[in-house]
Design an enzyme around this catalytic site. Structure first.
Site, PDB file in Angstrom:
ATOM      1  N   HIS A 139       1.511 -35.297  -5.939  1.00 46.37           N
ATOM      2  CA  HIS A 139       0.137 -34.847  -5.776  1.00 46.37           C
ATOM      3  C   HIS A 139      -0.419 -34.298  -7.097  1.00 46.37           C
ATOM      4  O   HIS A 139      -1.575 -34.554  -7.445  1.00 46.37           O
ATOM      5  CB  HIS A 139       0.052 -33.763  -4.691  1.00 46.37           C
ATOM      6  N   HIS A 168       6.454 -27.639  -3.362  1.00 51.24           N
ATOM      7  CA  HIS A 168       6.940 -27.819  -4.735  1.00 51.24           C
ATOM      8  C   HIS A 168       7.228 -26.495  -5.421  1.00 51.24           C
ATOM      9  O   HIS A 168       6.685 -25.446  -5.059  1.00 51.24           O
ATOM     10  CB  HIS A 168       5.917 -28.602  -5.566  1.00 51.24           C
TER      11      HIS A 168
END
Length: 233
Positions: free
Chosen positions: A154, A198
C-alpha cells in the site's frame, strides 16, 4: 539528475513519518483498536485492489483537468505510471517472499495462541482473527490480507502515485494539488501502522525503491511529451 534529486528529497520528506514512529518507540497495540474509527479502513482501501485502479484513474483525470493535458498526453503519462505501479507490485511480491516477515497483527495472534499463523490452513487463520478483540470491520480487513509484511504494498502504491503526481503538479505551480497528494500518501502510510498491518521499517523499505520507479516513468513520459510537441509542429 535534477528530477532524481527532487524525487529523492520528496521521499525523504515522506520518510519522516515512519522514522519518527520508529525512533519514538511507538508500538501497535491491539487494545487501542477498539477506539479507532472505520475511516482508517476506507483510507487504506483506496490503495487496495480493485479500488487502487479507480484511485489511479482519478489522479490521472485530476492531472488532465488541472494541467490541461490532451488525451494523447494523458494516455502517455498513464502508460508510464501504470508501468511504474506494476513494476512496484512485482518487486513487492519478490521481497515479501524473500523476507517472510509477519505482520504486527500476526505476531500478536501468535503470541496469544502460541501458534504459527502462517503454518495454519485458511479456516484456522480466520478463526484466530475472529477471536481477536477488535471491531468487525477490522476483522474483515485482516482476513483479506494475510500475507507477509515486508515491504508495504500500500505504501509502495501510494508513494509511487503521489510522487508521480506531485512533481507534475508542482512543476505547473499547482501547489495545493501537490500538497493534497502528499497528505494522502502520508495518511495512507499512517493507516497501515494504525491497523496493525505493517511495521515502520516496512514503510521505509517501500519508500526506498518507490522513487526509483517514478524516476524513469516521469523521464520517459516527459520526453515523449516533448517529442509529441515537436511532431505536432
Amino acid at each position: 539528475m535534477r528530477l532524481a534529486l527532487n524525487l529523492f528529497a520528496l521521499s525523504l520528506g515522506l520518510a519522516l513519518l515512519p522514522a519518527v514512529v520508529l525512533f519514538s518507540g511507538w508500538h501497535w497495540q491491539v487494545a487501542a483498536m477498539a477506539d479507532q474509527a472505520p475511516a482508517w479502513l476506507w483510507l487504506t482501501l483506496s490503495g487496495s485492489f480493485p479500488m487502487a485502479i479507480m484511485t489511479s484513474l482519478l489522479v490521472l483525470a485530476w492531472l488532465k483537468w488541472r494541467l490541461g493535458w490532451s488525451w494523447r498526453t494523458t494516455g502517455l503519462h498513464g502508460l508510464c505510471l501504470a508501468c511504474a505501479l506494476v513494476a512496484g507490485q512485482g518487486v513487492k511480491g519478490v521481497l515479501k517472499h524473500s523476507f517472510q516477515e509477519p505482520r504486527p497483527y500476526v505476531q500478536y495472534l501468535d503470541q496469544q495462541h502460541q501458534g504459527q499463523f502462517y503454518h495454519l490452513d485458511s479456516l484456522a487463520q480466520e478463526r484466530l482473527i475472529d477471536a481477536a478483540p477488535i471491531p468487525g470491520w477490522l476483522k474483515g480487513h485482516w482476513r483479506a490480507e494475510r500475507g507477509y509484511s515486508l515491504p508495504s504494498g500500500h505504501t509502495q502504491f501510494a508513494v509511487t502515485l503521489a510522487l508521480f503526481a506531485i512533481v507534475l503538479f508542482w512543476r505547473a505551480r499547482a501547489w495545493l494539488s501537490g500538497a493534497l497528494m502528499l497528505a494522502w500518501a502520508l495518511a495512507m502510510m499512517a493507516s497501515r501502522l494504525v491497523l496493525g498491518m505493517h511495521w515502520p521499517l516496512d514503510l521505509l523499505l517501500s519508500l526506498s525503491f518507490s522513487w526509483l520507479l517514478v524516476w524513469p516513468a516521469l523521464a520517459v513520459s516527459q520526453s515523449g511529451r516533448q517529442l509529441g510537441k515537436i511532431s505536432d509542429q
